[in-house]
Design a protein around this motif. Structure first.
Motif, mmCIF file in Angstrom:
data_model
loop_
_atom_site.group_PDB
_atom_site.id
_atom_site.type_symbol
_atom_site.label_atom_id
_atom_site.label_comp_id
_atom_site.label_asym_id
_atom_site.label_seq_id
_atom_site.Cartn_x
_atom_site.Cartn_y
_atom_site.Cartn_z
ATOM 1 N N ASP A 1 16.389 5.727 12.449
ATOM 2 C CA ASP A 1 15.517 6.637 11.323
ATOM 3 C C ASP A 1 15.568 5.998 10.179
ATOM 4 O OD1 ASP A 1 14.421 9.174 10.208
ATOM 5 O OD2 ASP A 1 16.004 9.382 9.212
ATOM 6 N N LEU A 2 14.755 6.301 9.265
ATOM 7 C CA LEU A 2 14.643 5.480 8.003
ATOM 8 C C LEU A 2 15.071 6.051 6.639
ATOM 9 C CD1 LEU A 2 11.008 3.991 8.656
ATOM 10 C CD2 LEU A 2 13.175 2.933 8.654
ATOM 11 N N ASP A 3 14.484 7.287 6.594
ATOM 12 C CA ASP A 3 15.034 8.117 5.049
ATOM 13 C C ASP A 3 16.362 8.358 5.078
ATOM 14 O OD1 ASP A 3 12.417 8.035 3.634
ATOM 15 O OD2 ASP A 3 11.939 9.105 5.326
ATOM 16 N N GLY A 4 17.104 7.888 4.346
ATOM 17 C CA GLY A 4 18.652 8.540 4.365
ATOM 18 C C GLY A 4 19.473 7.559 5.382
ATOM 19 N N VAL A 5 18.755 6.519 5.753
ATOM 20 C CA VAL A 5 19.582 5.555 7.055
ATOM 21 C C VAL A 5 19.298 4.308 6.604
ATOM 22 C CG1 VAL A 5 19.593 5.056 9.444
ATOM 23 C CG2 VAL A 5 19.279 7.385 8.867
ATOM 24 N N VAL A 6 18.116 3.933 6.191
ATOM 25 C CA VAL A 6 17.792 2.528 5.963
ATOM 26 C C VAL A 6 17.508 2.261 4.455
ATOM 27 C CG1 VAL A 6 16.280 0.394 6.449
ATOM 28 C CG2 VAL A 6 17.052 2.087 8.316
ATOM 29 N N TYR A 7 16.903 3.439 3.881
ATOM 30 C CA TYR A 7 16.414 3.345 2.542
ATOM 31 C C TYR A 7 16.378 4.817 1.956
ATOM 32 C CZ TYR A 7 11.690 3.798 4.457
ATOM 33 O OH TYR A 7 10.504 4.328 5.346
ATOM 34 N N GLU A 8 16.332 5.015 0.738
ATOM 35 C CA GLU A 8 16.189 6.043 0.061
ATOM 36 C C GLU A 8 15.160 5.680 -1.182
ATOM 37 O OE1 GLU A 8 19.583 7.959 -1.690
ATOM 38 O OE2 GLU A 8 20.175 8.676 0.402
ATOM 39 N N ASP B 1 12.699 3.976 -2.768
ATOM 40 C CA ASP B 1 12.345 2.133 -2.857
ATOM 41 C C ASP B 1 13.946 1.452 -2.881
ATOM 42 O OD1 ASP B 1 9.577 2.356 -2.547
ATOM 43 O OD2 ASP B 1 9.505 2.635 -4.562
ATOM 44 N N HIS B 2 14.847 1.953 -2.533
ATOM 45 C CA HIS B 2 16.334 1.302 -2.198
ATOM 46 C C HIS B 2 16.843 1.397 -1.173
ATOM 47 C CE1 HIS B 2 15.878 1.475 -6.922
ATOM 48 N NE2 HIS B 2 15.374 2.682 -6.546
ATOM 49 N N PRO B 3 17.365 0.167 -0.847
ATOM 50 C CA PRO B 3 18.276 0.183 0.771
ATOM 51 C C PRO B 3 19.587 0.964 0.520
ATOM 52 C CG PRO B 3 18.375 -1.861 -0.474
ATOM 53 C CD PRO B 3 17.360 -0.996 -1.173
ATOM 54 N N VAL B 4 19.724 1.601 1.532
ATOM 55 C CA VAL B 4 21.143 2.363 1.779
ATOM 56 C C VAL B 4 22.191 1.078 1.816
ATOM 57 C CG1 VAL B 4 22.801 3.479 3.062
ATOM 58 C CG2 VAL B 4 20.250 4.231 2.577
ATOM 59 N N ALA B 5 23.187 1.107 1.014
ATOM 60 C CA ALA B 5 24.486 -0.052 0.930
ATOM 61 C C ALA B 5 24.485 -0.291 2.544
ATOM 62 C CB ALA B 5 25.475 0.562 0.258
ATOM 63 N N GLY B 6 24.742 -1.494 2.768
ATOM 64 C CA GLY B 6 25.040 -2.221 3.962
ATOM 65 C C GLY B 6 24.130 -2.212 5.152
ATOM 66 N N ARG C 1 14.072 -0.702 16.763
ATOM 67 C CA ARG C 1 12.753 0.021 16.433
ATOM 68 C C ARG C 1 12.992 0.919 15.309
ATOM 69 N NH1 ARG C 1 11.332 -3.652 19.013
ATOM 70 N NH2 ARG C 1 9.824 -3.760 20.537
ATOM 71 N N PHE C 2 12.030 1.264 14.538
ATOM 72 C CA PHE C 2 12.199 2.322 13.319
ATOM 73 C C PHE C 2 11.370 3.479 13.739
ATOM 74 C CE2 PHE C 2 12.324 -1.914 11.833
ATOM 75 C CZ PHE C 2 13.604 -1.923 11.416
ATOM 76 N N VAL C 3 12.102 4.638 13.986
ATOM 77 C CA VAL C 3 11.694 5.796 14.388
ATOM 78 C C VAL C 3 11.550 7.022 13.339
ATOM 79 C CG1 VAL C 3 11.659 7.605 16.148
ATOM 80 C CG2 VAL C 3 12.443 5.425 16.767
ATOM 81 N N THR C 4 10.701 7.466 12.641
ATOM 82 C CA THR C 4 10.533 8.307 11.410
ATOM 83 C C THR C 4 9.716 9.526 11.604
ATOM 84 O OG1 THR C 4 10.237 8.424 8.997
ATOM 85 C CG2 THR C 4 8.710 6.826 10.545
ATOM 86 N N PRO D 1 19.764 2.370 24.876
ATOM 87 C CA PRO D 1 19.436 2.604 23.324
ATOM 88 C C PRO D 1 20.573 3.127 22.400
ATOM 89 C CG PRO D 1 17.995 3.817 24.125
ATOM 90 C CD PRO D 1 18.857 3.231 25.280
ATOM 91 N N LEU D 2 21.002 2.943 21.307
ATOM 92 C CA LEU D 2 21.638 3.497 20.412
ATOM 93 C C LEU D 2 20.708 4.214 19.240
ATOM 94 C CD1 LEU D 2 24.391 4.694 19.388
ATOM 95 C CD2 LEU D 2 24.479 2.690 17.940
ATOM 96 N N VAL D 3 20.621 5.584 19.147
ATOM 97 C CA VAL D 3 19.781 6.064 18.081
ATOM 98 C C VAL D 3 20.805 6.451 16.886
ATOM 99 C CG1 VAL D 3 18.652 8.346 17.523
ATOM 100 C CG2 VAL D 3 18.322 7.189 19.656
ATOM 101 N N VAL D 4 20.262 5.998 15.777
ATOM 102 C CA VAL D 4 20.944 6.335 14.447
ATOM 103 C C VAL D 4 20.314 7.127 13.610
ATOM 104 C CG1 VAL D 4 22.588 5.228 12.642
ATOM 105 C CG2 VAL D 4 22.380 4.222 14.769
ATOM 106 N N GLY D 5 20.850 8.156 13.038
ATOM 107 C CA GLY D 5 20.044 8.973 12.087
ATOM 108 C C GLY D 5 20.827 9.886 11.276
ATOM 109 N N ASP D 6 20.514 10.322 10.196
ATOM 110 C CA ASP D 6 21.221 11.243 9.404
ATOM 111 C C ASP D 6 21.039 12.764 9.591
ATOM 112 O OD1 ASP D 6 18.586 11.013 8.062
ATOM 113 O OD2 ASP D 6 19.298 11.840 6.216
ATOM 114 N N ARG D 7 20.132 13.248 10.314
ATOM 115 C CA ARG D 7 20.177 14.604 10.405
ATOM 116 C C ARG D 7 20.398 15.113 11.972
ATOM 117 N NH1 ARG D 7 16.224 17.057 6.764
ATOM 118 N NH2 ARG D 7 16.215 18.649 8.368
#
Length: 309
Positions: free
Chosen positions: A19-26, A28-33, A49-52, A217-223
C-alpha cells in the motif's frame, strides 16, 4: 544457496505488494525507513508492486512521485482502485464503448476511464445524465462535486465507488477518506453504491501477484479493513505496519477476516535479520490473544516490548 534476504521476513516471500499512503509516504514525505527497505528488496531481485485505493493520481503520476522520493518505480508496477473501477465498468453490458461516465474525483479516475474507451467528465460539468457515475478520492473535491454526484445518483444512474476508506493518512494527521465522501452522497441520495471496485476486494492483490509471477507474496498495509482484509480475501500473507491508520490495539481486536499474519513497526523490519525473531514473537502473541478472545494487558505489554515502545 544463500541470498541477501535470507534470515529476514522478506526472505520467506517472492514478491512485495505495498500500500502507499501511510506505508511508503504521507503526502509528499516518505515514511521513515521505507525507501531503504524497498531498495533492499529490489536489490535482492524481489518484485515490488504498489497497490493503492487512492484514485486521485494516474499510475504514471504515482511512479513519478515515488521516484522523486527515492523509490524506483514504473507505471506498470502501480495498481489502483481507479483502474479497477474503470475495468469494472468497461466489462458491463449496460456501459457500451464510448459511454458517458460522470466522475466525482480527480485526474487519476478520468485517465483510467479514458484508457478503457469510456468518455469521462466531471459530474459537475454534465448537463445530461451519464451512463454511470464513479466516485473516488481527490483532495480537490468540493461541495459542488458532491452535490452534482448526488443529483445523478438520485436520477438512478449506475454508481460505482472506487473504495470506501473512511480515513486517509496525511501530513495533517488522519483525515477524511473517500468512504466519508461516498457516505455524504449516499445519505443525500438515499441509496448506496451499486458496486465497490478496490480493496478490500481481492482483485487488486491477485492481479498484482500475477503480474509479479508470485506464488507467495507479502502484502503490507496500514489498514485492517482494506489492506489486511484484502490480503486475507486473496489468500496472501498480510502484514500490518504501524506507520499509518491502525495500531496495536486495532490488531488485537481485529475481526477474523481482517487479522494480520505479521505486525511490523516499520518497513525496515522486512529486511532486518535482527527483527525476524521479534516479528515471529508478535505473531505468536497475536494468535494467542485472538484465541483468548481478548486483548489482555499482558498481550499488549508483550507487543509493546517487542515493538520497542
Amino acid at each position: 544457496m544463500t541470498g541477501p534476504l535470507d534470515g529476514t521476513l522478506m526472505g520467506r516471500h517472492d514478491a512485495l505488494l505495498l500500500d502507499l499512503d501511510g506505508v511508503v509516504y504521507e503526502d509528499d514525505h516518505p515514511v521513515a525507513g521505507a525507501v531503504a527497505a524497498i531498495e533492499a528488496v529490489r536489490a535482492a531481485g524481489v518484485p515490488v508492486r504498489f497497490v493503492t485505493n487512492n484514485a486521485s493520481r494516474t499510475p504514471a503520476q504515482v511512479a513519478d512521485r515515488l521516484r522523486r522520493l527515492g523509490v524506483p518505480a514504473e507505471p506498470e508496477e502501480v495498481l489502483g482502485s481507479a483502474q479497477a473501477a474503470a475495468h469494472l465498468l468497461a466489462g458491463r453490458d449496460d456501459v457500451p464503448d464510448g459511454a458517458s461516465v460522470g466522475v466525482v474525483g480527480g485526474e487519476g479516475l478520468l485517465a483510467a476511464l479514458r484508457d478503457v474507451g469510456l468518455d469521462p467528465a466531471l459530474a459537475r460539468d454534465l448537463d445530461a445524465a451519464p451512463s454511470a457515475l464513479v466516485q473516488g478520492f481527490s483532495p480537490d473535491l468540493g461541495w459542488l462535486d458532491l452535490a452534482a454526484g448526488t443529483r445523478w445518483v438520485r436520477e438512478g444512474v449506475l454508481w460505482v465507488a472506487t473504495n470506501l476508506d473512511l480515513t486517509y493518512p496525511s501530513s495533517l494527521g488522519i483525515a477524511p477518506g473517500n468512504g466519508l465522501m461516498v457516505h455524504a452522497v449516499a445519505t443525500a441520495a438515499g441509496r448506496r453504491p451499486d458496486a465497490v471496485a478496490g480493496k478490500p476486494l481481492p482483485h487488486l492483490f491477485r492481479t498484482a501477484a500475477e503480474a509479479a509471477a508470485a506464488r507467495s507474496p507479502l502484502v503490507v498495509g496500514d489498514r485492517l479493513d482494506t489492506d489486511l482484509a484484502g490480503a486475507v480475501a486473496a489468500g496472501h500473507t498480510g502484514a500490518l505496519v504501524l506507520t499509518g491508520v491502525h495500531g496495536v490495539d486495532d490488531a488485537l481486536a481485529a475481526e477474523v477476516d481482517e487479522r494480520p499474519h505479521v505486525l511490523l513497526r516499520d518497513l525496515g523490519e522486512l529486511v532486518d535479520p535482527a527483527a525476524l525473531a521479534r516479528v515471529d514473537e508478535r505473531t505468536a502473541v497475536l494468535r494467542q490473544a485472538w484465541a483468548d478472545s481478548g486483548a489482555t494487558p499482558e498481550a499488549r505489554e508483550r507487543l509493546d516490548r517487542s515493538l520497542g515502545t
